[in-house]
Design a protein around this motif. Structure first.
Motif, PDB file in Angstrom:
ATOM      1  N   PRO A 211       0.797  -1.117   0.145  1.00  0.00           N
ATOM      2  CA  PRO A 211      -0.063   0.239  -0.033  1.00  0.00           C
ATOM      3  C   PRO A 211       0.891   1.189  -0.054  1.00  0.00           C
ATOM      4  O   PRO A 211       2.075   1.127   0.387  1.00  0.00           O
ATOM      5  N   PRO A 212       0.407   2.442  -0.308  1.00  0.00           N
ATOM      6  CA  PRO A 212       1.135   3.716  -0.451  1.00  0.00           C
ATOM      7  C   PRO A 212       1.740   3.849   1.149  1.00  0.00           C
ATOM      8  O   PRO A 212       2.856   4.405   1.281  1.00  0.00           O
ATOM      9  N   SER A 213       0.831   3.310   2.242  1.00  0.00           N
ATOM     10  CA  SER A 213       1.284   3.598   3.608  1.00  0.00           C
ATOM     11  C   SER A 213       0.154   2.719   4.418  1.00  0.00           C
ATOM     12  O   SER A 213      -0.628   2.358   4.007  1.00  0.00           O
ATOM     13  N   VAL A 214       0.951   2.625   5.720  1.00  0.00           N
ATOM     14  CA  VAL A 214      -0.212   1.735   6.529  1.00  0.00           C
ATOM     15  C   VAL A 214      -1.484   2.848   7.034  1.00  0.00           C
ATOM     16  O   VAL A 214      -2.563   2.259   7.212  1.00  0.00           O
ATOM     17  N   LYS A 215      -1.182   3.835   6.843  1.00  0.00           N
ATOM     18  CA  LYS A 215      -2.244   4.851   7.212  1.00  0.00           C
ATOM     19  C   LYS A 215      -3.597   4.578   6.211  1.00  0.00           C
ATOM     20  O   LYS A 215      -4.669   4.689   6.437  1.00  0.00           O
ATOM     21  N   GLU A 216      -3.146   4.421   4.917  1.00  0.00           N
ATOM     22  CA  GLU A 216      -3.885   4.493   3.824  1.00  0.00           C
ATOM     23  C   GLU A 216      -4.659   2.924   3.923  1.00  0.00           C
ATOM     24  O   GLU A 216      -5.953   3.007   3.603  1.00  0.00           O
ATOM     25  N   ILE A 217      -4.011   1.940   4.458  1.00  0.00           N
ATOM     26  CA  ILE A 217      -4.878   0.719   4.857  1.00  0.00           C
ATOM     27  C   ILE A 217      -6.026   1.006   5.752  1.00  0.00           C
ATOM     28  O   ILE A 217      -7.195   0.648   5.508  1.00  0.00           O
ATOM     29  N   ASP A 218      -5.716   1.603   6.847  1.00  0.00           N
ATOM     30  CA  ASP A 218      -6.701   2.075   7.984  1.00  0.00           C
ATOM     31  C   ASP A 218      -8.032   2.811   7.111  1.00  0.00           C
ATOM     32  O   ASP A 218      -8.811   2.520   7.597  1.00  0.00           O
ATOM     33  N   ARG A 219      -7.451   3.637   6.363  1.00  0.00           N
ATOM     34  CA  ARG A 219      -8.642   4.812   5.676  1.00  0.00           C
ATOM     35  C   ARG A 219      -9.260   3.877   4.677  1.00  0.00           C
ATOM     36  O   ARG A 219     -10.765   3.832   4.845  1.00  0.00           O
ATOM     37  N   ARG A 220      -8.783   2.839   4.078  1.00  0.00           N
ATOM     38  CA  ARG A 220      -9.736   1.971   3.203  1.00  0.00           C
ATOM     39  C   ARG A 220     -10.482   1.169   3.913  1.00  0.00           C
ATOM     40  O   ARG A 220     -11.580   0.966   3.185  1.00  0.00           O
ATOM     41  N   LEU A 221      -9.819   0.708   4.892  1.00  0.00           N
ATOM     42  CA  LEU A 221     -10.658  -0.500   5.683  1.00  0.00           C
ATOM     43  C   LEU A 221     -11.931   0.379   6.497  1.00  0.00           C
ATOM     44  O   LEU A 221     -12.966  -0.294   6.336  1.00  0.00           O
ATOM     45  N   ARG A 222     -11.798   1.402   6.735  1.00  0.00           N
ATOM     46  CA  ARG A 222     -12.754   2.111   7.503  1.00  0.00           C
ATOM     47  C   ARG A 222     -13.569   2.656   6.282  1.00  0.00           C
ATOM     48  O   ARG A 222     -14.963   2.513   6.554  1.00  0.00           O
TER      49      ARG A 222
ATOM     50  N   GLY B  65     -16.370  -0.194   5.485  1.00  0.00           N
ATOM     51  CA  GLY B  65     -17.329  -0.113   6.293  1.00  0.00           C
ATOM     52  C   GLY B  65     -18.070  -1.642   6.574  1.00  0.00           C
ATOM     53  O   GLY B  65     -19.189  -1.872   7.093  1.00  0.00           O
ATOM     54  N   THR B  66     -17.182  -2.779   6.487  1.00  0.00           N
ATOM     55  CA  THR B  66     -17.727  -3.857   6.760  1.00  0.00           C
ATOM     56  C   THR B  66     -17.231  -4.704   7.948  1.00  0.00           C
ATOM     57  O   THR B  66     -17.518  -5.706   8.152  1.00  0.00           O
ATOM     58  N   GLU B  67     -16.375  -4.069   8.728  1.00  0.00           N
ATOM     59  CA  GLU B  67     -15.847  -4.767   9.917  1.00  0.00           C
ATOM     60  C   GLU B  67     -15.861  -3.705  11.007  1.00  0.00           C
ATOM     61  O   GLU B  67     -15.621  -2.361  10.953  1.00  0.00           O
ATOM     62  N   THR B  68     -15.931  -4.057  12.297  1.00  0.00           N
ATOM     63  CA  THR B  68     -15.686  -3.407  13.605  1.00  0.00           C
ATOM     64  C   THR B  68     -14.554  -2.635  13.673  1.00  0.00           C
ATOM     65  O   THR B  68     -13.418  -2.819  13.009  1.00  0.00           O
ATOM     66  N   CYS B  69     -14.402  -1.597  14.546  1.00  0.00           N
ATOM     67  CA  CYS B  69     -13.272  -0.815  14.677  1.00  0.00           C
ATOM     68  C   CYS B  69     -12.135  -1.873  15.334  1.00  0.00           C
ATOM     69  O   CYS B  69     -10.857  -1.680  15.056  1.00  0.00           O
ATOM     70  N   ASP B  70     -12.505  -2.690  16.028  1.00  0.00           N
ATOM     71  CA  ASP B  70     -11.458  -3.836  16.717  1.00  0.00           C
ATOM     72  C   ASP B  70     -10.916  -4.608  15.746  1.00  0.00           C
ATOM     73  O   ASP B  70      -9.604  -4.804  15.648  1.00  0.00           O
ATOM     74  N   VAL B  71     -11.678  -5.088  14.929  1.00  0.00           N
ATOM     75  CA  VAL B  71     -11.141  -5.864  13.664  1.00  0.00           C
ATOM     76  C   VAL B  71     -10.259  -5.085  12.875  1.00  0.00           C
ATOM     77  O   VAL B  71      -9.239  -5.616  12.153  1.00  0.00           O
ATOM     78  N   ILE B  72     -10.685  -3.687  12.427  1.00  0.00           N
ATOM     79  CA  ILE B  72      -9.780  -2.912  11.650  1.00  0.00           C
ATOM     80  C   ILE B  72      -8.612  -2.735  12.297  1.00  0.00           C
ATOM     81  O   ILE B  72      -7.413  -2.766  11.537  1.00  0.00           O
ATOM     82  N   ALA B  73      -8.223  -2.577  13.664  1.00  0.00           N
ATOM     83  CA  ALA B  73      -7.202  -2.296  14.489  1.00  0.00           C
ATOM     84  C   ALA B  73      -6.315  -3.410  14.137  1.00  0.00           C
ATOM     85  O   ALA B  73      -5.129  -3.296  14.008  1.00  0.00           O
ATOM     86  N   LYS B  74      -7.036  -4.846  14.622  1.00  0.00           N
ATOM     87  CA  LYS B  74      -6.110  -5.805  14.276  1.00  0.00           C
ATOM     88  C   LYS B  74      -5.533  -6.097  12.800  1.00  0.00           C
ATOM     89  O   LYS B  74      -4.539  -6.442  12.590  1.00  0.00           O
ATOM     90  N   ARG B  75      -6.499  -5.861  11.684  1.00  0.00           N
ATOM     91  CA  ARG B  75      -5.808  -5.627  10.547  1.00  0.00           C
ATOM     92  C   ARG B  75      -4.895  -4.961  10.003  1.00  0.00           C
ATOM     93  O   ARG B  75      -3.790  -5.212   9.251  1.00  0.00           O
TER      94      ARG B  75
END
Length: 212
Positions: A123-134, A137-147
């Motif tokens: 990915p361009p950055s780890v921050k971008e992964i967090d943005r795309r996962l949010r 909208g298919t997973e909870t905040c806890d699962v996103i944090a784990k991913r």
């Protein structure tokens, strides 16, 4: 096994857009996309047998016991695995195979089949992964944090792959993927700039991790 058929293993953190890249790459190519098995719940729009073979824990464990997987692993509390039979069958028929799996599974495949070509998509950055996962909208905040945490660990292993490309702009990523694909098929050095040992690639991996 046909010497012309290649097994490609593609890995990328969740949310990196590898599915979109592969959909473009498949156009006009006679390749077999191996459908993985998983025990996770289907996301909206996912079709059993197309996106994944959705299994129960008992079904998956039965396949493990019968040695039916080329690789398998646990990831964020769920099982994922690649059925061995279809992969071997297609390769023997001279058809290229692409596996889309995470790093642990990729290294299992490489150990079992050293001729496999491993490609990691950054990915361009780890921050971008967090943005795309949010945004997904298919997973909870806890699962996103784990991913996101898992993503950092996966990116750190990118240097152990054969080739590394980045998905910043889709068109560029597709072109880079095709360059690696064709170069690996022809066994030439056209894609050497994408080799994981290349100093520019090592620098790129470091920059993605620093921008976390």
């Amino acid at each position: 096994m046909s010497s012309k058929a290649k097994l490609f293993v593609v890995s990328a953190p969740s949310g990196c857009g590898k599915g979109t890249i592969l959909a473009e790459v498949f156009k006009g190519k006679d390749v077999f996309y191996s459908v993985s098995c998983t025990t996770r719940t289907p996301r909206e729009g996912e079709i059993d047998g197309v996106h994944y073979n959705f299994l129960t824990d008992a079904q998956f464990e039965n396949m493990i016991n019968n040695n039916e997987f080329l690789e398998h692993a646990g990831f964020v509390g769920k099982y994922y695995g690649t059925p061995k039979g279809p992969v071997v069958e297609k390769l023997e028929k001279g058809i290229d195979v692409i596996l889309e799996i995470e790093t642990q599974g990729a290294f299992q495949v490489k150990k079992a089949m050293p001729e496999a070509v491993l490609l990691f998509i950054l990915p361009p950055s780890v921050k971008e992964i967090d943005r795309r996962l949010r945004k997904r909208g298919t997973e909870t905040c806890d699962v996103i944090a784990k991913r996101v945490a898992e993503a950092k660990g996966e990116i750190e292993k990118a240097c152990k792959y054969d080739y590394v490309i980045m998905n910043d702009a889709l068109e560029d990523a597709v072109n880079d993927f095709n360059t690696v694909f064709e170069s690996a098929k022809a066994e030439n050095n056209v894609a050497d700039k994408f080799k994981a040992g290349n100093k520019d690639i090592i620098k790129l991996i470091d920059e993605v991790l620093k921008n976390a």
